[in-house]
Design an enzyme around this catalytic site. Structure first.
Site, short mmCIF file in Angstrom:
data_model
loop_
_atom_site.label_atom_id
_atom_site.label_comp_id
_atom_site.label_asym_id
_atom_site.label_seq_id
_atom_site.Cartn_x
_atom_site.Cartn_y
_atom_site.Cartn_z
CG ASP A 64 3.03 -2.86 -7.35
OD1 ASP A 64 3.69 -3.54 -8.09
OD2 ASP A 64 1.49 -2.78 -7.10
CD GLU A 107 14.79 15.19 3.38
OE1 GLU A 107 15.05 14.55 4.39
OE2 GLU A 107 13.96 15.97 3.23
C1 NOJ Z 1 2.48 -5.34 -10.39
C2 NOJ Z 1 3.15 -6.40 -9.78
O1 NOJ Z 1 4.24 -6.75 -10.41
C3 NOJ Z 1 2.13 -7.59 -9.79
O2 NOJ Z 1 2.72 -8.72 -9.32
C4 NOJ Z 1 0.95 -7.31 -8.83
O3 NOJ Z 1 -0.01 -8.14 -9.23
C5 NOJ Z 1 0.24 -6.06 -9.33
N1 NOJ Z 1 1.47 -4.76 -9.58
C6 NOJ Z 1 -0.62 -5.30 -8.33
O4 NOJ Z 1 0.00 -4.76 -7.28
#
Ligand code: NOJ
Length: 567
Positions: free
Chosen positions: A228, A277
């Site tokens: 993310d 790994e």
């Molecule tokens: C991207 C994620 O896909 C989204 O749903 C989220 O709100 C933001 N990153 C923050 O983590």
């Protein structure tokens, strides 16, 4: 808070790992299906999807024909951003189940030949994370504060934020703290909601902790991570002002001091060593919003991650020239780094493509239903186009049912944090997160075990007619189109991995390309216009997104239609 797992001694990845040699490069052409745990299947009937629900539906995913399942976060979280605010990275939130459920899910998936990719959220934690709570309690000067970005405010009393950065969800990217004695204190940085404080990746404790979290889930047997905000962890030294407002408009187009900084690649190089790994080719997938596909390619250099989402493709409207260009640019960008291109049409952050394509071009956040029949026609064609391209493709749950976005959710049921902060991005993301219909005539349409039972977001009554049950066995249904497409993709030697397409001459508004292999060739033809187009058949029809007719020996491509041919 970390839950104990009774038996961690058995290798979870038994079936998949045993095949490691045979599956070299599995990710290069994998079709990866995104499960949004809240909305996929509710095992216990509380209205919220959960891990036992997902586990019970794994055979559906195997039969659909996908290679891997990416699970959005199911970790312990106060759910300020639907789980993208993690309070404990090694625990399952009780609303989704237990760590034993996660273990069972991974094992069952592997036994069915499906791989599991979990979401990793390293840019920020929840404000309820133990580290952040302790840092708050200990006050200014505590070394624990170095794990986040705490700063004194500007102004005579420190009453102004430390810099001018704006949150992606709207408003300033800083929130002021209260000191343990009740006086106003330092500010902390949060690029998203105030409940999501950003980690300071200059702190060795943060880097160590995430290496340990990676190992925790790799030991659990997962096959990879979707990372993310993969472009966000490193901030420009000194956290310089941007000097402009409306910064959201710059995202994805400009170099920002908090996104796509070169230092982030060092993190991925260290993670790659860990992934390598483990047996069975465990992968990392970057959610990286960068100004260009070329910058995205930096994340998938040979010693970094394996894949990165292609948001430029997702953002391209239904237009032959634009689609051709984004395909070329994407393949060109990935070729020098040797990574597969990826393709994606929908996810949990954007309006579903059946609704985007039902409307005039207007970005990825659309608030009107548009022409539903047009949107579905184009969506079906867009899927065949995507699955014909070289590389790996991502599907978002429910797109195989042709689901539209729910554009008329009442405000009182909405949960997207950016909706409540108004000025920010994506305030209407709940519309693509509505629980999917499985069966029956009464809501929640098999999402939960009891007809008439709850679902955390209401489903439209029309979804009874879109359920898995209704579509199964109907050769004209979108679900059967996906099943057929994935089966053909597995079998045809010219589909899947690769780096090249050969464009063929085609009338205005029509895309035609060829893919060759030693064992057979393949042609994909896509009519993006609203009119039927006649064409000489380049081979035998394998699959079409709409019914074809033949006139005077020529095939008629219906409006907004894609066809696969064995050539
Ligand atoms: C991207 C994620 O896909 C989204 O749903 C989220 O709100 C933001 N990153 C923050 O983590």
């Amino acid at each position: 808070m970390t839950q104990n797992l009774a038996d961690t001694s058995r290798p979870a990845a038994a079936v998949i790992a045993a095949n490691a040699g045979a599956s070299r490069g599995w990710w290069r052409d994998a079709v990866i299906y995104q499960v949004y745990p809240r909305s996929f299947a509710d095992g216990n009937g509380d209205g919220m999807g959960d891990l036992p629900g997902i586990r019970s539906r794994l055979p559906y995913l195997r039969d659909l024909g996908v290679d891997a399942v990416w699970l959005s976060p199911f970790y312990a979280s106060p759910q300020a951003d639907a789980g993208y605010d993690v309070a404990d990275y090694r625990a399952v939130d009780p609303m989704f189940g237990t760590l034993l459920d996660a273990d069972g899910l991974i094992r069952d998936a592997h036994a069915l030949g499906l791989r599991i990719i979990v979401d990793l959220v390293p840019n920020h934690s929840s404000y309820q994370h133990e580290w952040f709570q302790r840092a708050l309690r200990e006050g200014p000067g505590s070394p624990l504060r170095e794990r986040y970005h705490f700063r004194p405010g500007k102004g005579t009393e420190g009453e102004l934020p430390p810099n001018d950065w704006e949150s992606i969800f709207g408003g300033p990217a800083w929130t002021r703290t209260e000191n343990p004695d009740g006086t106003p204190g330092d500010w902390y940085l949060h690029l998203f909601a105030p409940e999501q404080p950003d980690f300071n990746w200059d702190s060795p404790a943060v880097a160590d902790e995430f290496r340990s979290i990676l190992r925790f889930w790799l030991d659990m047997g997962v096959d990879g991570f979707r990372i993310d905000v993969a472009h966000g962890m490193v901030k420009a030294p000194g956290l310089p002002d941007l000097g402009s407002h409306d910064q959201l408009k710059l995202l994805g187009n400009d170099v920002m001091p908090f996104f796509d900084q070169d230092g982030v690649h060092e993190i991925y190089r260290s993670w790659r060593l860990i992934l390598d790994e483990y047996p069975g080719e465990r992968i990392g997938v970057a959610e990286a919003w960068t100004p260009t596909v070329q910058r995205t390619a930096n994340y998938v250099r040979p010693d970094e991650l394996h894949q990165a989402f292609n948001f430029q493709y997702l953002g391209t409207h239904w237009d032959a020239d634009a689609l051709r260009e984004v395909v070329d640019v994407s393949l060109d960008a990935m070729r020098p780094v040797g990574a597969p291109a990826t393709w994606v049409l929908s996810n949990h952050d954007v309006t579903r493509h059946a609704t985007r394509f039902a409307n005039p071009p207007g970005g990825t956040q659309i608030r009107t239903p548009g022409d539903r029949a047009l949107g579905l026609r184009r969506a079906r064609a867009a899927t065949l186009l995507m699955l014909a391209l070289p590389g790996s493709a991502y599907l978002y749950q429910g797109e195989e049912l042709g689901l539209p976005d729910v554009t008329d959710l009442p405000d009182e049921v909405r949960q997207d944090p950016s909706f409540f902060r108004q000025a920010g991005q994506d305030g209407y993301r709940d519309g693509c997160r509505v629980p999917i219909p499985w069966s029956g005539t009464e809501a929640p349409y098999g999402f939960g075990p009891t007809p008439g039972g709850p679902s955390w977001l209401p489903q439209p009554a029309t979804w009874a007619g879109l359920s898995v049950e209704v579509q199964t066995g109907d050769p004209t249904s979108t679900l059967e189109l996906y099943r057929s497409a994935l089966a053909v993709r597995r079998e045809h030697p010219a589909l899947g991995a690769g780096t090249e397409v050969t464009w063929l001459d085609a009338p205005e508004g029509v895309l035609a390309f060829r893919r060759d292999s030693a064992d057979g060739s393949f042609v994909c033809t896509v009519n993006t216009t609203g009119e039927p187009v006649r064409t000489a058949a380049p081979g035998r029809v394998l699959l079409a997104s709409a019914e074809l007719t033949v006139v005077d020996g020529e095939t008629v491509l219906p409006a907004d239609c894609a066809i696969w041919w064995a050539a």
